[in-house]
Design a protein around this motif. Structure first.
Motif, PDB file in Angstrom:
ATOM      1  N   SER A   1       0.864  -1.200   0.103  1.00 29.17           N
ATOM      2  CA  SER A   1      -0.009   0.051  -0.232  1.00 29.17           C
ATOM      3  C   SER A   1       0.956   1.195   0.062  1.00 29.17           C
ATOM      4  O   SER A   1       0.351   2.272  -0.143  1.00 29.17           O
ATOM      5  CB  SER A   1      -0.937  -0.039   1.127  1.00 29.17           C
ATOM      6  OG  SER A   1      -0.062  -0.115   2.551  1.00 29.17           O
ATOM      7  N   LYS A  19      -1.944  -5.829  -4.401  1.00 29.56           N
ATOM      8  CA  LYS A  19      -2.442  -4.681  -4.945  1.00 29.56           C
ATOM      9  C   LYS A  19      -3.838  -4.873  -5.686  1.00 29.56           C
ATOM     10  O   LYS A  19      -4.555  -4.501  -5.738  1.00 29.56           O
ATOM     11  CB  LYS A  19      -1.554  -3.986  -5.835  1.00 29.56           C
ATOM     12  CG  LYS A  19      -0.486  -2.819  -4.936  1.00 29.56           C
ATOM     13  CD  LYS A  19       0.110  -2.030  -6.190  1.00 29.56           C
ATOM     14  CE  LYS A  19       0.964  -1.168  -5.222  1.00 29.56           C
ATOM     15  NZ  LYS A  19       0.296   0.040  -4.814  1.00 29.56           N
ATOM     16  N   LYS A  74      -6.401  -6.091  -3.475  1.00 29.07           N
ATOM     17  CA  LYS A  74      -7.024  -5.319  -2.600  1.00 29.07           C
ATOM     18  C   LYS A  74      -7.361  -4.046  -3.178  1.00 29.07           C
ATOM     19  O   LYS A  74      -8.266  -2.899  -2.759  1.00 29.07           O
ATOM     20  CB  LYS A  74      -5.922  -4.614  -1.535  1.00 29.07           C
ATOM     21  CG  LYS A  74      -5.507  -5.523  -0.664  1.00 29.07           C
ATOM     22  CD  LYS A  74      -6.402  -6.303   0.488  1.00 29.07           C
ATOM     23  CE  LYS A  74      -5.479  -7.175   1.165  1.00 29.07           C
ATOM     24  NZ  LYS A  74      -6.923  -7.708   2.233  1.00 29.07           N
ATOM     25  N   ALA A  75      -7.395  -4.142  -4.645  1.00 29.44           N
ATOM     26  CA  ALA A  75      -8.091  -2.925  -5.493  1.00 29.44           C
ATOM     27  C   ALA A  75      -9.421  -2.712  -5.183  1.00 29.44           C
ATOM     28  O   ALA A  75     -10.258  -3.625  -5.389  1.00 29.44           O
ATOM     29  CB  ALA A  75      -7.782  -3.143  -6.783  1.00 29.44           C
ATOM     30  N   LYS A  76      -9.900  -1.682  -5.065  1.00 32.08           N
ATOM     31  CA  LYS A  76     -11.381  -1.159  -4.907  1.00 32.08           C
ATOM     32  C   LYS A  76     -12.213  -1.078  -6.072  1.00 32.08           C
ATOM     33  O   LYS A  76     -13.586  -1.059  -5.762  1.00 32.08           O
ATOM     34  CB  LYS A  76     -11.410  -0.097  -3.709  1.00 32.08           C
ATOM     35  CG  LYS A  76     -10.845  -0.449  -2.363  1.00 32.08           C
ATOM     36  CD  LYS A  76     -10.881   0.851  -1.495  1.00 32.08           C
ATOM     37  CE  LYS A  76     -10.276   0.650  -0.497  1.00 32.08           C
ATOM     38  NZ  LYS A  76     -10.425   1.472   0.593  1.00 32.08           N
ATOM     39  N   ASP A  77     -11.672  -0.836  -7.144  1.00 30.17           N
ATOM     40  CA  ASP A  77     -12.565  -0.453  -8.248  1.00 30.17           C
ATOM     41  C   ASP A  77     -11.916  -1.226  -9.489  1.00 30.17           C
ATOM     42  O   ASP A  77     -10.733  -1.412  -9.508  1.00 30.17           O
ATOM     43  CB  ASP A  77     -12.863   1.023  -8.628  1.00 30.17           C
ATOM     44  CG  ASP A  77     -11.412   1.857  -8.643  1.00 30.17           C
ATOM     45  OD1 ASP A  77     -10.804   1.475  -9.675  1.00 30.17           O
ATOM     46  OD2 ASP A  77     -11.154   2.462  -7.785  1.00 30.17           O
ATOM     47  N   GLU A  91      -8.397   0.100 -11.014  1.00 31.51           N
ATOM     48  CA  GLU A  91      -7.519   0.014 -10.457  1.00 31.51           C
ATOM     49  C   GLU A  91      -6.898  -1.503 -10.866  1.00 31.51           C
ATOM     50  O   GLU A  91      -5.727  -1.754 -11.000  1.00 31.51           O
ATOM     51  CB  GLU A  91      -7.537  -0.208  -8.693  1.00 31.51           C
ATOM     52  CG  GLU A  91      -7.635   1.205  -8.256  1.00 31.51           C
ATOM     53  CD  GLU A  91      -7.785   1.098  -6.753  1.00 31.51           C
ATOM     54  OE1 GLU A  91      -6.849   0.644  -5.931  1.00 31.51           O
ATOM     55  OE2 GLU A  91      -8.908   1.710  -6.178  1.00 31.51           O
ATOM     56  N   LYS A  92      -7.752  -2.157 -10.784  1.00 30.61           N
ATOM     57  CA  LYS A  92      -7.571  -3.970 -11.257  1.00 30.61           C
ATOM     58  C   LYS A  92      -6.863  -3.691 -12.604  1.00 30.61           C
ATOM     59  O   LYS A  92      -6.036  -4.454 -12.967  1.00 30.61           O
ATOM     60  CB  LYS A  92      -8.636  -4.816 -11.055  1.00 30.61           C
ATOM     61  CG  LYS A  92      -8.999  -5.025  -9.747  1.00 30.61           C
ATOM     62  CD  LYS A  92     -10.268  -6.124  -9.637  1.00 30.61           C
ATOM     63  CE  LYS A  92     -10.383  -6.499  -8.278  1.00 30.61           C
ATOM     64  NZ  LYS A  92     -11.577  -7.587  -8.241  1.00 30.61           N
TER      65      LYS A  92
END
Length: 239
Positions: A58, A87, A90-93, A96-97
């Motif tokens: 992070s 990463k 844990k990506a939130k959207d 990000e992925k």
């Protein structure tokens, strides 16, 4: 403030000491006669690369991670992959992925070792392809002349297997049965074994079609979890 890449390199420094590097296991496993992370080995403490990754994933952005994944040291590249997996997970959207996936694809030349491939591709690329119906990413790698690209493609289908979907695995394994490198045979056999763990009937129907064409390494891996009598039947060619 200390440079974050230098912090990570210092955390892993013992793995890269030239006079010790040749003696460190490439992939640490606990067990009799082996050394695990945190054990003393040649008088030094073996760092836990996954713990280092969890601590730093992070704190480091993809731009800085690029210098770690392109390092000459295998241990740096493997830690970068662990960070990348964290990463992605844990990506939130979706954006990000997708950035993580593009980073992975842009750095394929450095993902060129069996444990780097097997620690990452189905957790990132396979999952992404499955969840977004982008199998073409795996097919393009499977069609490559580069052995590591082919291995990424076939191992990437592990996520499909975990979800009970076997078609892509069978397609890629069949396509690469005659590959000259034993690392591909092991990957093919491993994926077929995992397919059998999910559905033994699927594995047996596949073996009945192709077992005579399989290199012995691939066959032995794929039948490893079958009953002894059935394994011997396939090994002796009596099916």
């Amino acid at each position: 403030m200390k440079d974050i890449i230098k912090e990570i390199q210092e955390a892993l420094a013992v793995l890269s000491i030239p006079e010790k590097a040749d003696f460190f296991p490439r992939f640490f496993k606990t067990g009799k006669g082996e050394y695990g992370e945190g054990d003393l080995f040649l008088g030094v403490k073996v760092p836990d690369q996954r713990s280092v990754a969890k601590e730093y994933y992070s704190k480091i952005d993809l731009k800085d991670l690029s210098s770690l994944i392109s390092s000459e040291y295998h241990e740096h590249r493997l830690t970068a992959i662990f960070i990348l997996v964290s990463k992605f997970e844990k990506a939130k959207d979706p954006e990000e992925k997708e950035k993580v996936v593009q980073f992975y694809l842009n750095h394929l030349p450095y993902i060129n070792n069996w444990d780097i491939v097997d620690s990452s591709c189905y957790k990132i690329l396979g999952r992404y392809a499955f969840e977004n119906q982008k199998e073409h990413l795996l097919r393009e790698l499977s069609d490559s002349e580069e052995m590591w690209h082919k291995r990424i493609a076939v191992v990437g289908t592990m996520h499909y297997i975990k979800k009970g979907s076997f078609g892509l695995t069978k397609e890629f394994v069949t396509r690469n049965l005659k590959h000259p490198h034993d690392l591909m045979h092991k990957a093919n056999g491993w994926l077929l074994r995992e397919m059998g763990n999910k559905n033994e009937g699927e594995l047996i129907s596949y073996l009945n079609l192709y077992y005579k064409e399989m290199p012995r390494t691939c066959l032995r891996y794929s039948i490893e979890k079958l009953d002894e009598d059935l394994r011997q039947d396939y090994l002796k060619g009596r099916i």
